[in-house]
Design an enzyme around this catalytic site. Sequence first.
Site, PDB file in Angstrom:
ATOM      1  NE  ARG A 183      -3.476   0.045   2.683  1.00 43.37           N
ATOM      2  CZ  ARG A 183      -4.140   0.347   3.809  1.00 43.37           C
ATOM      3  NH1 ARG A 183      -4.100  -0.481   4.847  1.00 43.37           N
ATOM      4  NH2 ARG A 183      -4.829   1.460   3.905  1.00 43.37           N
ATOM      5  CG  HIS A 184      -1.166   4.786  -0.063  1.00 42.19           C
ATOM      6  ND1 HIS A 184      -1.382   5.319   1.201  1.00 42.19           N
ATOM      7  CD2 HIS A 184      -2.359   4.273  -0.460  1.00 42.19           C
ATOM      8  CE1 HIS A 184      -2.643   5.129   1.538  1.00 42.19           C
ATOM      9  NE2 HIS A 184      -3.270   4.498   0.546  1.00 42.19           N
ATOM     10  CG  ASN A 239      -4.258   6.448   5.320  1.00 43.51           C
ATOM     11  OD1 ASN A 239      -3.211   6.153   4.771  1.00 43.51           O
ATOM     12  ND2 ASN A 239      -5.446   6.088   4.817  1.00 43.51           N
ATOM     13  NE  ARG A 290      -4.502   7.226  -0.933  1.00 43.78           N
ATOM     14  CZ  ARG A 290      -5.521   7.619  -1.686  1.00 43.78           C
ATOM     15  NH1 ARG A 290      -5.458   8.787  -2.329  1.00 43.78           N
ATOM     16  NH2 ARG A 290      -6.613   6.890  -1.808  1.00 43.78           N
ATOM     17  CD  GLU A 310      -8.779   2.115  -2.161  1.00 43.23           C
ATOM     18  OE1 GLU A 310      -8.810   1.196  -3.018  1.00 43.23           O
ATOM     19  OE2 GLU A 310      -8.549   1.899  -0.962  1.00 43.23           O
ATOM     20  CG  HIS A 369      -4.957   3.126  -3.574  1.00 42.21           C
ATOM     21  ND1 HIS A 369      -4.749   4.346  -3.001  1.00 42.21           N
ATOM     22  CD2 HIS A 369      -4.491   3.234  -4.847  1.00 42.21           C
ATOM     23  CE1 HIS A 369      -4.191   5.167  -3.879  1.00 42.21           C
ATOM     24  NE2 HIS A 369      -4.031   4.516  -5.029  1.00 42.21           N
TER      25      HIS A 369
END
Lengths: 456, 456
Positions: free
Chosen positions: A231-232, A238, A286, A307, A372
């Site tokens: 994932r980023h 977040n 990201r 995403e 994502h």
Amino acid sequence: MPVYSISHVENVRVCVVMVGLPARGKSLIAQKIVRYLSWLSINSKCFNVGSYRREIATDTVVDAEFFDPKNEVGMNYRQEAITRATTDMMKWFSDDNGVVGILDATNSTRDRRDKILKLCRENSIEPMFLESFCDDQDLIMQNILDVKTTSPDYLNRNNEFAAEDFLKRIKFYEQVYETMDQKADADLTFIKLVNVNSQIILNRIESYLESRIVYYVMNLHIKPRSIWLSRHGESEYNLTGQIGGDSNLSERGWRYAKRLPELVLKSLGEENKHTNLTVWTSTLKRTQQTSSFLPYKRKLQWKALDELDAGECDGMTYEEIEKTFPEDFKARDDDKYEYRYRGGESYRDIVIRLEPIIMELERQENILIITHQAVLRCLYAYFMNVPQEESPWMSIPLHTLIKLEPRAYSTLVSRIKADIPAVSTYKEKGTSQLGELETGTASKSRDLIRDSELAK
Amino acid sequence: MPVYSISHVENVRVCVVMVGLPARGKSLIAQKIVRYLSWLSINSKCFNVGSYRREIATDTVVDAEFFDPKNEVGMNYRQEAITRATTDMMKWFSDDNGVVGILDATNSTRDRRDKILKLCRENSIEPMFLESFCDDQDLIMQNILDVKTTSPDYLNRNNEFAAEDFLKRIKFYEQVYETMDQKADADLTFIKLVNVNSQIILNRIESYLESRIVYYVMNLHIKPRSIWLSRHGESEYNLTGQIGGDSNLSERGWRYAKRLPELVLKSLGEENKHTNLTVWTSTLKRTQQTSSFLPYKRKLQWKALDELDAGECDGMTYEEIEKTFPEDFKARDDDKYEYRYRGGESYRDIVIRLEPIIMELERQENILIITHQAVLRCLYAYFMNVPQEESPWMSIPLHTLIKLEPRAYSTLVSRIKADIPAVSTYKEKGTSQLGELETGTASKSRDLIRDSELAK
């Protein structure tokens, strides 16, 4: 009116009849097709005649001589095994709405194939023969050593005995083997793969489903390689618990981005440290920021890796969604795979847009994908054969690099944690609360990547 | 960092060398490949050796005898033509960054193919031979009558002479023809299509680009059929000038939906009125409502047919967009094909997600598609070979049914207007104003579907 993916346009049922001598990679191809089609929600199942034979032939020695066409005991068991397998398959087509059944056996004589053909036609099922023909002795020996020495037929036997006995078994099959022939079998639907994919003969491929299977098989290769998933790094959204958007990395997210090259090197090991990876990201900031310190030249952006689109809920927290759209919030928990955000996407929608990515991944060698949570769950589900109802609930924590190593009958998984804390983005069913802070070294949330899967 | 579609992963240049006797559909296949790849932004061009020969052989009679291998004058012209074509192609590869060049000629001897092979290798271009082999006499005669009697070689000659002379020409080619052979040509990359697609032999297809071309060619068929395109009826958002969203039809939109079955019948004509169409819509309400009165049983929803996602601008009017994001508004006018809405899509993104739809359309027969302005522009651009810079500016008015009839070298277009007024949703470059009310019988906006395209 249900939403159709490309795979549902027709109403066709296909029986893929594998053909070929032992050690030609038939089972590998059969299992990959089942995994691919299942991931696309096409109900598929493999029926391995060898497994049936092992179940019933328990009171006799199964060595090479068992497979001598003149060995009556062997022939009877083998006949019984194929009968059971095809009976079960036909039952599965009718009782379980099967769409693609694969009969994994040598089916090496025209007589055997004629019988299966007849059975398929009686049941209105399209037979498609898929032969793996190989006369490259190096390839055959490699396959024997890789796979067959771990075969259940050679449990408790040493590798040398296994290889020798297996070669003898192949000789018996060769006595009766009739390859698919462009003239003699011109009326049949078949694919013949010659020496992996160096030559492919396609005959009367007519339905869409058949052509998808052909295209998938065409793109497979057997070179060893790895795929890395991450994932980023932790993003500003977040931190605030918002979903979607296109925010920048948080300070800790940037730390992960800087650490990532080191994690990749660690996963490669000393002798492979110069391996050249290709990096794929989404089009969102990201993921690109996360890739920015990686020293590899080839970096590609894919819109298809973006995403899950949360539509009207984009930028909201789960608490806000629960408050604003309480019914939707519940509906999503009830069926997370099918639930489509208002004006947005479902997990099923992601799988459809990821399909070309999967095809490309099969063709490529070493790829590192930075994407994502939802997209990574879908990619992971493909490689690890995770059922649809589970995949949207898998925990894939931030700041963790996953390495997948596809093997003949399994995919090895290893996880390398960056030891950089990050928030948890994992939402349990039935609550709008996210998990506790992830330390980056352990995860409290439901962890579906279990150790037991390491050698699945 | 540019956004990659699946087609840009490699850095490969391919020369597709057509092989086959005259009247085997080579030019049709070549032109379709160019159209498909161009639509995917892959720089492709077809070099037809016959056209070069017609340009230079102006002082001699070109009848069947011209193609006698013993005719020195003919042979010299034909040699000159192939030299010019290949020279131009190599120049195009280097000067114009060509990616896929197609050499459309019979290339029927191994000697000729060896020369092209050598030339390709000297220029670091991957040669891929694409043979159309056909020994089905009905297919051949059909092709001769359909196409060759309209060939520029038989201008001012009657059809009977043309057909007879052409058959004689084929005989001369047959004297020297050497088909691609699985053994003799085992080292080459080739596709051999036998009797259209009833059998296909693929040899050493390695690069992704080659495998895309193979998959496309595999899916082509030559059965006559039509494709209908329509936008949804006028929607509530159309009335308020808002873009995107998922609004219901307006009262006039519902009138269009009710009229649509009649328009389809009219387009079919009396003798085909029982033709069974399949209806494809997007997942949005306005297209499904528009389809609701159609009497056809097969109606499929495709997410890939949803309107261009306007991201943060979803639900806004053009005036609001101009006010809120003036720079974006201008950027979009400057390059409408590439401009991606914040958090949304560009026209290029739509083409990528439409690619499986195009593949499926090639496989299917009679399909009626009810979709949205931007998506319809992209579909139309594929069938009519409209350049990227023009396609986002095409006027596709509401309340109009478009019928496309693919022919060997052209697509016939007809437009049937419903005579139900609707607002214009056409925005001219450089303004946020929409056009005037459309009467449904004539359009004031820039109409890129010109009459001249009817027989393109």
